[in-house]
Each structure stands twice: as C-alpha cells, then as structure tokens.
Design an enzyme around this catalytic site. Structure first.
Site, short mmCIF file in Angstrom:
data_model
loop_
_atom_site.label_atom_id
_atom_site.label_comp_id
_atom_site.label_asym_id
_atom_site.label_seq_id
_atom_site.Cartn_x
_atom_site.Cartn_y
_atom_site.Cartn_z
N ASN A 12 0.82 -1.22 0.00
CA ASN A 12 0.00 0.00 0.00
C ASN A 12 0.85 1.26 0.00
O ASN A 12 0.56 2.22 -0.70
CB ASN A 12 -0.92 0.03 1.22
CG ASN A 12 -2.00 -1.02 1.11
OD1 ASN A 12 -2.49 -1.29 0.01
ND2 ASN A 12 -2.34 -1.64 2.22
N LYS A 13 1.92 1.21 0.80
CA LYS A 13 2.83 2.38 0.86
C LYS A 13 3.49 2.60 -0.50
O LYS A 13 3.63 3.73 -0.95
CB LYS A 13 3.93 2.13 1.88
CG LYS A 13 3.62 2.66 3.24
CD LYS A 13 4.90 2.61 4.06
CE LYS A 13 4.59 2.46 5.52
NZ LYS A 13 5.79 2.17 6.30
N ASP A 70 9.93 5.08 8.81
CA ASP A 70 9.55 4.31 9.98
C ASP A 70 8.58 5.17 10.77
O ASP A 70 8.80 6.38 10.92
CB ASP A 70 10.78 3.99 10.83
CG ASP A 70 10.49 2.85 11.80
OD1 ASP A 70 10.05 1.78 11.34
OD2 ASP A 70 10.67 3.04 13.02
N PHE A 151 -5.93 2.33 8.89
CA PHE A 151 -5.32 1.09 9.40
C PHE A 151 -4.73 1.36 10.79
O PHE A 151 -4.83 2.48 11.32
CB PHE A 151 -4.24 0.60 8.43
CG PHE A 151 -3.02 1.46 8.40
CD1 PHE A 151 -3.01 2.65 7.71
CD2 PHE A 151 -1.86 1.09 9.09
CE1 PHE A 151 -1.88 3.46 7.70
CE2 PHE A 151 -0.73 1.89 9.08
CZ PHE A 151 -0.74 3.08 8.39
N GLY A 152 -4.11 0.33 11.34
CA GLY A 152 -3.41 0.48 12.62
C GLY A 152 -4.27 1.13 13.69
O GLY A 152 -5.43 0.74 13.91
N ASP A 154 -5.66 4.02 13.81
CA ASP A 154 -6.57 5.09 13.36
C ASP A 154 -7.90 5.15 14.13
O ASP A 154 -8.38 6.24 14.43
CB ASP A 154 -6.86 4.96 11.85
CG ASP A 154 -5.69 5.43 11.00
OD1 ASP A 154 -4.78 6.08 11.55
OD2 ASP A 154 -5.68 5.13 9.79
N HIS A 179 1.02 12.52 9.59
CA HIS A 179 2.47 12.53 9.86
C HIS A 179 3.25 12.07 8.63
O HIS A 179 4.28 12.63 8.28
CB HIS A 179 2.76 11.60 11.05
CG HIS A 179 2.12 10.24 10.95
ND1 HIS A 179 0.78 10.07 10.72
CD2 HIS A 179 2.64 9.00 10.99
CE1 HIS A 179 0.51 8.78 10.67
NE2 HIS A 179 1.62 8.10 10.82
N ARG A 180 2.72 11.03 7.95
CA ARG A 180 3.44 10.48 6.80
C ARG A 180 3.47 11.49 5.66
O ARG A 180 4.49 11.70 5.03
CB ARG A 180 2.75 9.17 6.35
CG ARG A 180 3.60 8.34 5.40
CD ARG A 180 3.05 6.95 5.20
NE ARG A 180 3.04 6.19 6.44
CZ ARG A 180 1.99 5.97 7.20
NH1 ARG A 180 0.81 6.43 6.86
NH2 ARG A 180 2.08 5.28 8.32
P1 IMP Z 1 5.32 1.68 9.74
O1 IMP Z 1 6.71 1.87 10.29
O2 IMP Z 1 4.87 2.85 8.90
O3 IMP Z 1 5.12 0.36 9.06
O4 IMP Z 1 4.34 1.72 11.00
C1 IMP Z 1 4.48 0.84 12.11
C2 IMP Z 1 3.16 0.70 12.83
O5 IMP Z 1 2.75 1.97 13.38
C3 IMP Z 1 2.00 0.26 11.93
O6 IMP Z 1 1.95 -1.13 11.82
C4 IMP Z 1 0.79 0.83 12.69
O7 IMP Z 1 0.41 -0.03 13.72
C5 IMP Z 1 1.34 2.12 13.31
N1 IMP Z 1 1.05 3.25 12.40
C6 IMP Z 1 1.94 3.94 11.63
N2 IMP Z 1 1.31 4.89 10.92
C7 IMP Z 1 0.00 4.80 11.23
C8 IMP Z 1 -1.15 5.52 10.79
O8 IMP Z 1 -1.12 6.43 9.94
N3 IMP Z 1 -2.32 5.15 11.34
C9 IMP Z 1 -2.42 4.16 12.25
N4 IMP Z 1 -1.39 3.44 12.67
C10 IMP Z 1 -0.17 3.76 12.16
#
Ligand code: IMP
Length: 193
Positions: A12-13, A70, A151-152, A154, A179-180
């Site tokens: 997805n990313k 990350d 996801f996560g 949210d 944030h992303r």
């Molecule tokens: P990653 O390093 O971007 O893969 O993020 C690691 C973990 O942080 C993910 O598996 C989510 O559980 C949480 N996370 C990161 N970004 C988000 C977001 O935008 N929404 C919700 N959870 C997030």
C-alpha cells in the site's frame, strides 16, 4: 532520468508513494525491482535510527540513492510508548479491539489522553550521507473505538482540532494532515530543489 529506491515491502505504501512521485522526472524503484528480498533488523531506539538503518542498507546494496520510512504512535498514558514497537504492540493482542480497549482503559485510569503519530524518513544519497525528514501529528486517544477507514491505530486517534478519529476521515482527508504526508512533502521539496 535519476533513479531512487524506496526501501519498503508494504504494497500500500509503495502504491501511495509511486503515485506521489508520478509528477517527478525520477524513476522510483521498489525492492522487487532491484531484487532485494531481505531486510535489516530494525534494531534502533528511535524512528530516525530505524529509517536510517533501512535507507543505508538499500544504498549499500545497490549504490542507488535510497529512502525508507519508519513510523508509529506514542501514547502519553503508556509513558509515550509503544513508539518504534507500534506494530509489534498491536500484533501481540489477539484482536486489535482488545489492544484498543486496554489503551482506552489506561487513559480512563490516569486521565492522560495525549498522543501523537510520528514518521521519520531517511534518505541516503551517498556513503555516510543521510538526511532525515520528520512528520508529526498531535492528538488524543478517543474514549471509544470509532471508524472503519485507515489502518493500525486510526480508530482510536483523534487529531488536534478534530472531533473524529482518523478512521472516520476519508483517505484524502487523512492524507492532508497525516504525519506520513508531512514527512513525504518535506522529502519531495528537498528533491525538487
Ligand atoms: P510503519 O513503520 O509505517 O510500518 O508503521 C508501524 C506501525 O505503526 C504500523 O503497523 C501501525 O500499527 C502504526 N502506524 C503507523 N502509521 C500509522 C497511521 O497512519 N495510522 C495508524 N497506525 C499507524
């Protein structure tokens, strides 16, 4: 046309980032494109360290400028954890709802509602030459699990100045404040200049 490697196995990313890079005169490569199937251990204590471990690894293996990200959530009532362990913390529960309810319970106990998401992007452009771009979104933990998008974490995160969780916002709305997207925009501005 220059080449840039995105060090991520998250489909997805990759789609999201490829879309953003469409407008640039840059060939964005994925790990599959360059035949990398292994990843270094994310042994850092911070988002910045983990992102750098990955972007350095990609650069050292290919010689192509490489970036990696990350991210995670930091929750005041959990002493600003799980941070870099966000993925593992959520996966350690049988169901994500159980995890969310335990977080909500801790907040009801100590009243500390604040939280933030952070993303660090590291761009390695040469041996020992790396640049970090950070993005952060402040907010609070919701009293209830709400929403079906995203996801996560949210469904339990309410951004500052909002009264909805990130999972109640559309992808477009989330991308405008996340944030992303803040970190990616900083990377793009750097590359464009
Ligand atoms: P990653 O390093 O971007 O893969 O993020 C690691 C973990 O942080 C993910 O598996 C989510 O559980 C949480 N996370 C990161 N970004 C988000 C977001 O935008 N929404 C919700 N959870 C997030």
């Amino acid at each position: 046309m220059g080449r840039l490697l995105f060090f991520s196995n998250n489909k997805n990313k990759i789609i999201e980032i490829k879309k953003i890079f469409d407008k640039f005169n840059l060939q964005l490569l994925s790990l599959t494109d360059v035949g990398i199937s292994d990843e270094p251990a994310e042994s850092g204590q911070t988002f910045e360290e983990n992102a750098k471990i990955k972007s350095d690894y990609g650069y050292n293996k290919t010689g192509i400028p490489c970036f990696a990200d990350d991210s995670g959530i930091c929750i005041e009532s959990l002493n600003w954890k799980p941070g870099v362990y966000s993925k593992r913390f959520l996966n350690d529960f049988k169901k994500k709802e159980v995890c969310f309810n335990s977080i909500i319970k801790s907040i009801k106990k100590n009243g500390k509602k604040n939280a933030y998401f952070k993303t660090s992007i590291s761009l390695t452009i040469n041996n020992n030459q790396n640049i970090i771009f950070n993005g952060k979104i402040n907010g609070k933990i919701s009293g209830q699990i709400k929403g079906r998008f995203g996801f996560g974490y949210d469904p339990i995160f309410i951004p500052q100045h909002y009264n909805k969780t990130l999972a109640e916002l559309s992808t477009k709305e989330k991308n405008e404040i996340s944030h992303r997207s803040i970190a990616v925009t900083k990377l793009i501005n750097f590359l464009a200049n």
